[in-house]
Write an enzyme that holds these catalytic residues in place. Sequence first.
Site, PDB file in Angstrom:
ATOM      1  N   GLY A 120     -24.604  23.772   8.660  1.00  0.00           N
ATOM      2  CA  GLY A 120     -23.236  24.001   8.203  1.00  0.00           C
ATOM      3  C   GLY A 120     -22.791  25.427   8.451  1.00  0.00           C
ATOM      4  O   GLY A 120     -23.551  26.272   8.952  1.00  0.00           O
ATOM      5  N   GLY A 169     -24.120  17.467   2.449  1.00  0.00           N
ATOM      6  CA  GLY A 169     -23.935  16.401   3.425  1.00  0.00           C
ATOM      7  C   GLY A 169     -22.554  16.335   4.031  1.00  0.00           C
ATOM      8  O   GLY A 169     -22.232  15.394   4.749  1.00  0.00           O
ATOM      9  N   GLU A 212     -31.904  17.499   5.654  1.00  0.00           N
ATOM     10  CA  GLU A 212     -31.860  18.613   4.705  1.00  0.00           C
ATOM     11  C   GLU A 212     -32.734  18.322   3.489  1.00  0.00           C
ATOM     12  O   GLU A 212     -33.482  19.190   3.027  1.00  0.00           O
ATOM     13  CB  GLU A 212     -30.410  18.869   4.271  1.00  0.00           C
ATOM     14  CG  GLU A 212     -29.537  19.465   5.370  1.00  0.00           C
ATOM     15  CD  GLU A 212     -28.070  19.529   4.988  1.00  0.00           C
ATOM     16  OE1 GLU A 212     -27.328  20.236   5.687  1.00  0.00           O
ATOM     17  OE2 GLU A 212     -27.657  18.864   4.023  1.00  0.00           O
TER      18      GLU A 212
END
Length: 221
Positions: free
Chosen positions: A29, A95, A103
């Site tokens: 991310g 997520g 993860e």
Amino acid sequence: MTQDEMKKAVAEAALQYVVPGEIIGVGTGSTANFFIDALASIKGQIKGAVASSEATAERLRGHGIEVMDLNSVNSMSIYVDGADESNNQLHLIKGGGGALTREKIVAAVADKFICIADESKLVGVMGEFPLPVEVIPMAQSYVAREIIKQIGGQPILREGFTTDNGNIILDIKNLQITEPAKTEQILNNIVGVVTNGLFALRPADTLLLGTPNGVRTVNPA
């Protein structure tokens, strides 16, 4: 400070948790990307990294950091990743980028989970951010019906998205998650669910929160 400046600040603050000579886990991310960029400055101090997604692996390699297969790793000192939401117990929703399963696996192996986020991610009750659930494609309709029956909310297919594992994501909207660990277990027990984006059974150990006044360290309430 802008949101990106706060993300960069917490990413750089997370470097203090890196153990020299160890392997570290790295999340996925925008905030994790700032951490990868910061990690490049001390890459000579670590053995390598385990990536939680193909995108993260590519970014790590781009900085000359060795990416290791998790099956070849017996231990990992820390896992560093962002979050879409956190409560005061450091239970998380993750997520948004669709990498929740990997993860969760990498976080499970690590001795410590350091979460890095800007202050907007800390909430009283989680659920405003849609809760991602990774699902085997053939089970989509069944899982959606069971979600509504068992916890409520509105599961919506993430259109045009496939996980690195070849599965789909259902994002559950309109939830108020007052018992994160219980909700995580209920969802994981639905046949066809790979895993869900609640990190409550294995929460973060430390949350580094970016604020306009600098980085604030938050420990579980």
